[in-house]
Motif scaffolding. Structure first.
Motif, PDB file in Angstrom:
ATOM      1  N   UNK A 182      -8.962 -11.408  -7.305  1.00  0.00           N
ATOM      2  CA  UNK A 182      -9.221 -10.834  -5.984  1.00  0.00           C
ATOM      3  C   UNK A 182      -8.453 -11.615  -4.919  1.00  0.00           C
ATOM      4  N   UNK A 183      -7.843 -10.852  -3.988  1.00  0.00           N
ATOM      5  CA  UNK A 183      -7.061 -11.450  -2.904  1.00  0.00           C
ATOM      6  C   UNK A 183      -7.921 -11.556  -1.646  1.00  0.00           C
ATOM      7  N   UNK A 222     -12.154 -10.088   1.920  1.00  0.00           N
ATOM      8  CA  UNK A 222     -11.473  -9.532   0.755  1.00  0.00           C
ATOM      9  C   UNK A 222     -10.426  -8.507   1.181  1.00  0.00           C
ATOM     10  N   UNK A 223      -9.263  -8.552   0.511  1.00  0.00           N
ATOM     11  CA  UNK A 223      -8.214  -7.570   0.725  1.00  0.00           C
ATOM     12  C   UNK A 223      -8.073  -6.615  -0.453  1.00  0.00           C
ATOM     13  N   UNK A 224      -8.727  -6.935  -1.585  1.00  0.00           N
ATOM     14  CA  UNK A 224      -8.677  -6.059  -2.746  1.00  0.00           C
ATOM     15  C   UNK A 224      -8.340  -6.806  -4.020  1.00  0.00           C
ATOM     16  N   UNK A 225      -8.404  -6.083  -5.133  1.00  0.00           N
ATOM     17  CA  UNK A 225      -8.086  -6.652  -6.447  1.00  0.00           C
ATOM     18  C   UNK A 225      -6.593  -6.568  -6.717  1.00  0.00           C
ATOM     19  N   UNK A 226      -6.074  -7.546  -7.448  1.00  0.00           N
ATOM     20  CA  UNK A 226      -4.649  -7.576  -7.780  1.00  0.00           C
ATOM     21  C   UNK A 226      -4.483  -7.701  -9.292  1.00  0.00           C
ATOM     22  N   UNK A 254      -3.516  -1.461   3.107  1.00  0.00           N
ATOM     23  CA  UNK A 254      -4.580  -2.026   3.947  1.00  0.00           C
ATOM     24  C   UNK A 254      -3.962  -2.822   5.086  1.00  0.00           C
ATOM     25  N   UNK A 255      -4.625  -2.783   6.215  1.00  0.00           N
ATOM     26  CA  UNK A 255      -4.211  -3.602   7.351  1.00  0.00           C
ATOM     27  C   UNK A 255      -4.855  -4.974   7.239  1.00  0.00           C
ATOM     28  N   UNK A 256      -4.179  -5.979   7.756  1.00  0.00           N
ATOM     29  CA  UNK A 256      -4.750  -7.318   7.757  1.00  0.00           C
ATOM     30  C   UNK A 256      -5.884  -7.342   8.783  1.00  0.00           C
ATOM     31  N   UNK A 257      -7.121  -7.665   8.369  1.00  0.00           N
ATOM     32  CA  UNK A 257      -8.267  -7.550   9.286  1.00  0.00           C
ATOM     33  C   UNK A 257      -8.387  -8.699  10.282  1.00  0.00           C
ATOM     34  N   UNK A 258      -7.484  -9.673  10.221  1.00  0.00           N
ATOM     35  CA  UNK A 258      -7.549 -10.807  11.138  1.00  0.00           C
ATOM     36  C   UNK A 258      -6.149 -11.076  11.687  1.00  0.00           C
TER      37      UNK A 258
END
Length: 239
Positions: free
Chosen positions: A173-174, A186-190, A200-204
């Motif tokens: 997980x990233x 979390x950005x998702x599984x890799x 996905x957009x970077x949330x920060x």
């Protein structure tokens, strides 16, 4: 224009399809591929966004007098004197169609002509924002585990494994670690056996943030926070 590296083996075909230069079987094949291959469809959409900006720099074109003269000749004296039947005449619609084609040809000529009118200002150079990058490495001088690019314009994150390994019943997980010290997100599984593209957009805020990869239970962390071992961390760098 600065163009990012191709993200699909048939990136050139995606560009041709988006531009509308394919015909016949080639067009049908590209259309079918866009419907069946999500990555190819994404490549087509990316090219459409890149090309759409060109329309902003095409000046308004007034049809030359010969176009209107051709319309008047097609209408004939009867239609010109009888306004009640003017719009019911098939010749009127044929004439308007011819005018539309002529105007379209003029507009296309401006885009592709090797000798543009000197009074037309060339479009400004559009430079794409350079993506943010990070190399996630194991601690204490360990191996580089993955190379990651974050394209904030396209809202796309690409993870290329370098030394990641998969384990049965476990997931990679990233995570993004904000620069303000708040909790990782979390950005998702890799994948360990090939590149992963996350839409996905970077949330920060990217500046000052870092990316990390952890090993989690199958399907990802059940808590929304890293629970397994952190395999590596890498700081984001960019413009």
């Amino acid at each position: 224009m600065s163009v990012p590296s191709p993200t699909h083996p048939q990136d050139l075909r995606a560009a041709e399809y988006a531009l509308g230069v394919l015909e016949g079987d080639a067009w049908a094949e590209a259309q079918a591929l866009a419907r069946s291959d999500a990555a190819f469809a994404d490549a087509v959409e990316t090219w459409e966004l890149r090309l759409a900006v060109l329309a902003d720099f095409v000046p308004e074109i007034r049809p030359p007098e010969r176009v209107w003269e051709a319309i008047r000749l097609r209408l004939g004296p009867t239609a010109a004197n009888d306004n009640s039947k003017w719009w019911n005449s098939i010749d009127v619609w044929r004439g308007l169609t011819a005018a539309s084609v002529a105007v379209g040809a003029i507009a296309i000529g401006i885009l592709v002509s090797p000798n543009p009118d000197p009074v037309v200002k060339p479009p400004p150079v559009v430079v794409a924002t350079a993506p943010w990058t990070a190399v996630v490495a194991a601690p204490d001088g360990g191996p580089k585990l993955a190379a990651i690019t974050v394209d904030t314009d396209l809202k796309r994150i690409v993870v290329t494994p370098l030394a990641l390994t998969a384990e049965q019943a476990r997931s990679l997980e990233l995570w993004v670690v904000p620069g303000d010290g708040s909790a990782p997100r979390s950005l998702g599984l890799v994948k360990a056996d090939g590149a992963t593209v996350l839409a996905a957009a970077l949330p920060v805020e990217a500046r000052g943030a870092a990316l990390a990869i952890s090993r989690e239970p199958a399907g990802g962390s059940p808590t929304g926070a890293p629970t397994g071992p952190i395999l590596g961390v890498g700081a984001l760098s960019g413009t």
